[in-house]
Design an enzyme around this catalytic site. Structure first.
Site, PDB file in Angstrom:
ATOM      1  CG  ASP A 215      -2.222   0.617   1.074  1.00 44.88           C
ATOM      2  OD1 ASP A 215      -2.274   1.695   0.475  1.00 44.88           O
ATOM      3  OD2 ASP A 215      -3.217   0.032   1.535  1.00 44.88           O
TER       4      ASP A 215
ATOM      5  CG  ASP B 124      -4.587   5.940   0.906  1.00 45.22           C
ATOM      6  OD1 ASP B 124      -5.532   5.161   1.101  1.00 45.22           O
ATOM      7  OD2 ASP B 124      -4.453   7.025   1.506  1.00 45.22           O
TER       8      ASP B 124
ATOM      9  CD  GLU C   6      -8.876   4.638  -1.513  1.00 45.16           C
ATOM     10  OE1 GLU C   6      -9.784   4.318  -0.741  1.00 45.16           O
ATOM     11  OE2 GLU C   6      -7.973   5.431  -1.194  1.00 45.16           O
TER      12      GLU C   6
ATOM     13  CG  HIS D  13      -8.889  -0.922   4.874  1.00 47.15           C
ATOM     14  ND1 HIS D  13      -8.723  -1.067   3.517  1.00 47.15           N
ATOM     15  CD2 HIS D  13      -8.473   0.332   5.172  1.00 47.15           C
ATOM     16  CE1 HIS D  13      -8.216   0.043   3.022  1.00 47.15           C
ATOM     17  NE2 HIS D  13      -8.055   0.912   3.994  1.00 47.15           N
ATOM     18  CG  ASP D  14     -11.361   2.499   3.845  1.00 49.29           C
ATOM     19  OD1 ASP D  14     -10.842   2.499   4.979  1.00 49.29           O
ATOM     20  OD2 ASP D  14     -10.792   2.947   2.830  1.00 49.29           O
TER      21      ASP D  14
HETATM   22  O1  TEU Z   1      -9.489   5.873   2.026  1.00 49.14           O
HETATM   23  C1  TEU Z   1      -9.942   7.001   1.329  1.00 49.14           C
HETATM   24  C2  TEU Z   1     -11.380   7.181   1.330  1.00 49.14           C
HETATM   25  O2  TEU Z   1     -11.930   7.603   0.344  1.00 49.14           O
HETATM   26  C3  TEU Z   1     -12.109   6.865   2.589  1.00 49.14           C
HETATM   27  O3  TEU Z   1     -12.170   8.039   3.301  1.00 49.14           O
HETATM   28  C4  TEU Z   1     -13.444   6.267   2.346  1.00 49.14           C
HETATM   29  O4  TEU Z   1     -14.211   7.032   1.458  1.00 49.14           O
HETATM   30  C5  TEU Z   1     -14.199   6.164   3.621  1.00 49.14           C
HETATM   31  O5  TEU Z   1     -13.349   5.647   4.602  1.00 49.14           O
HETATM   32  C6  TEU Z   1     -15.407   5.266   3.495  1.00 49.14           C
HETATM   33  O6  TEU Z   1     -16.073   5.211   4.719  1.00 49.14           O
HETATM   34  C7  TEU Z   1      -8.123   5.653   2.135  1.00 49.14           C
HETATM   35  C8  TEU Z   1      -7.862   4.468   3.031  1.00 49.14           C
HETATM   36  O7  TEU Z   1      -8.375   3.304   2.437  1.00 49.14           O
HETATM   37  C9  TEU Z   1      -8.401   4.750   4.387  1.00 49.14           C
HETATM   38  O8  TEU Z   1      -8.290   3.653   5.249  1.00 49.14           O
HETATM   39  C10 TEU Z   1      -7.653   5.941   4.946  1.00 49.14           C
HETATM   40  O9  TEU Z   1      -8.225   6.314   6.177  1.00 49.14           O
HETATM   41  C11 TEU Z   1      -7.676   7.132   4.002  1.00 49.14           C
HETATM   42  O10 TEU Z   1      -7.430   6.784   2.640  1.00 49.14           O
HETATM   43  C12 TEU Z   1      -6.605   8.128   4.388  1.00 49.14           C
HETATM   44  O11 TEU Z   1      -5.337   7.636   4.090  1.00 49.14           O
END
Ligand code: TEU
Ligand code: CA
Length: 553
Positions: free
Chosen positions: A98, A199, A251, A324-325
């Site tokens: 990542d 990311d 992403e 994970h999100d």
């Molecule tokens: O996520 C980016 C992102 O778009 C998230 O904010 C997402 O829309 C949201 O969590 C959905 O509920 C990335 C990573 O995957 C995330 O874990 C990080 O917190 C974020 O970037 C900041 O680096």
């Protein structure tokens, strides 16, 4: 259509903090991943994407990096990582790291220097601005609640942070910053990693006049897909991963499909694929704290538009429901009660039969479900805590209402520890885990799935085997059927040697279909079905609750 290893691969995402704890401190770690390589091998995946394991004060679970070339103490050492990579490679499994390049931690050496003075050589590594009318430079809103600007007394200016204040945004306009980043990426490539997930990579170019954003867009019209984003990505690609046979996954929140196409059109050489969001955001159109109704036809339209656009323009995509999100998909588009297994398999079927590269998130292969916390203080996720705070301050919702929406949305749903067996702490750890376990681990776990014949795990294994056997799964042309059906998602894939017909019932009710006027298929083999009493070949019939059928002809 160019063949590539990453088009044929199935990727498995490991969230190391919650995968397996090897040393009894309640936190998953790299040696834990090493212990579980057999699981990945048995499942049959071709690549592992590891969430950030770099040194970090852990304000946003590793997405706040203080040293890009060192490993977080919680996770182990660089030796552990190298050993993991070697062991994966021995089994022909690639390693995808990542990369968090939009921001660093405020504890990164660069930022510590940057904040010291306005003429520090690192000042322009970040984005500093004077305030306006006694407040921040503009009205942009952070992803985690509040303003994107934080005032720093030392030099009496504000710095930009699209995420937490401990995640200051790097200044990509500064060529030195870009060069440092490319050096670091090359350092990892030389080590032998096989690719990257990048990311929020479409946020790196900000409109340099930093105008106020409209209320409902919170500024993202000025920081997402900004003026120089493709220039930066192309420069990065040319100087780093395009010199290798690497897989790259960008992403990209807030991209529409035409913008996304620019990132993945093969000739443009930017990314192998992106992580789209549309198909997971349509119950969120009115914001985080309000659930918007959605229907299947909307999902089908979104998927179809993207599939057609890519195959027409030589582009590729990732296919995913969980990470994970995201809350667990079986609790969202499936049924995590009576039809947990059936719906988990049906949703998995969709991911493995569309045109693109499937991503499985840990636990998805056994149908793990959302958690339900009893108290607002149980939440660990920085995003959820930010929204809870905002909602409490607004005072329009009761604590119970906040708890309900937080349980529905929280990223913690995905982050509860992996269920390996039915022992205390589910075989994840000997000690109390860093985050509460899901209470259903005795019912839903790997050990149990390995023992039963019709498990979700076994079904996933089978899908992956089929995908490897028949190239039509990866490369076949997509064509939708029964477009307006409210219960069934049906489509064909047309390959050089074979074709597939896929029927998915997204509802708990029986669903009638009739394709006899549309299709002329004499005979077909049912190669995948999520019911034990298997269906026959028919172009007209009924699908059982959450039934999935894949025919080969
Ligand atoms: O996520 C980016 C992102 O778009 C998230 O904010 C997402 O829309 C949201 O969590 C959905 O509920 C990335 C990573 O995957 C995330 O874990 C990080 O917190 C974020 O970037 C900041 O680096
Ligand atoms: Ca540990």
């Amino acid at each position: 259509m160019n063949k590539k290893w990453w088009k044929e691969a199935v990727v498995y995402q490991v969230y190391p903090r919650s995968f397996k704890d090897s040393n009894g401190d309640g936190i998953g770690d790299l040696r834990g991943v090493i212990e579980k390589i057999d699981h990945l091998d048995r499942l049959g995946v071709d690549a592992v994407w590891l969430n950030p394991v770099y040194q970090s004060p852990n304000d946003d679970n590793g997405y706040d990096i203080s040293d890009y070339r060192a490993i977080m103490d919680d996770f182990g050492t660089m030796d552990d990582l190298e050993e993991l990579m070697e062991l994966l490679h021995e089994r022909d499994i690639k390693l995808i790291m990542d990369l968090v390049l939009n921001h660093s931690s405020d504890e990164h050496q660069w930022f510590k220097e940057s904040r010291k003075s306005k003429d520090n050589p690192y000042r322009d590594y970040y984005i500093w601005k004077d305030g306006k009318n006694g407040g921040p430079p503009n009205n942009w809103k952070s992803f985690f609640g509040g303003s994107t600007w934080k005032y720093d007394e030392q030099t009496e200016q504000y710095y930009l942070h699209l995420f937490s204040p401990k995640q200051p945004d790097l200044n990509w306009e500064n060529q030195k910053v870009r060069e440092e980043i490319y050096d670091m990426i090359n350092w990892w490539l030389k080590k032998g990693v096989d690719g990257f997930r990048l990311d929020v990579i479409n946020l790196i170019s900000k409109d340099q006049s930093f105008p106020d954003g409209s209320d409902d867009l919170a500024g993202h019209e000025y920081f997402a897909n900004g003026p120089r984003v493709h220039e930066f990505v192309q420069e990065m690609a040319e100087n780093t991963y395009n010199n290798y046979d690497a897989m790259t996954v960008g992403e990209t929140p807030f991209v529409d499909k035409d913008e996304a196409l620019k990132f993945v059109k093969e000739e443009r050489q930017e990314f192998s694929m992106v992580i789209p969001f549309n198909h997971l955001e349509f119950d969120r159109k009115e914001g985080w704290n309000k659930i918007t109704d959605w229907d299947l036809t909307e999902l089908k339209t979104l998927m179809s538009e993207w599939q057609y656009l890519l195959q027409k323009n030589n582009g590729w995509t990732s296919l995913y429901f969980c990470n994970h999100d995201q809350p667990r998909i079986v609790s969202r588009y499936g049924d995590d009660g009576q039809y947990r297994k059936e719906s988990a398999k049906m949703l998995g079927t969709m991911l493995h039969t569309l045109r693109g590269t499937p991503f499985i998130y840990q636990g998805e292969e056994i149908g793990m479900t959302n958690i339900s916390f009893d108290s607002l203080s149980d939440f660990d996720d920085i995003e959820t805590r930010g929204y809870i705070k905002d909602l409490q301050e607004k005072g329009e919702m009761s604590e119970e209402e906040i708890l309900e929406i937080a349980n529905y949305r929280t990223r913690d749903n995905a982050r509860t520890p992996m269920h390996w067996d039915n022992s205390k702490y589910a075989g994840f750890s000997d000690a109390e885990p860093w985050l509460k376990m899901n209470s259903n681990y005795r019912e839903v776990n790997v050990q149990k799935d390995l023992k039963s014949a019709d498990s979700v795990f076994e079904y996933y294994q089978k899908m992956i085997t089929l995908r490897k056997k028949y190239p039509v799964f990866a490369y076949g042309k997509y064509d939708i059927l029964l477009e307006n059906d409210q219960q069934i998602y049906a489509y064909q894939r047309h390959g050089e040697e074979n074709n597939l017909l896929i029927l998915l019932n997204f509802s708990r009710d029986e669903a009638h279909f009739d394709l006899s006027a549309e299709l002329e298929i004499e005979e077909a083999e049912l190669i995948l079905n999520n019911y034990q009493k298997e269906a026959e070949f028919e172009l007209k019939g009924n699908l059982r609750a959450y039934e999935a059928r894949v025919y080969l002809y």
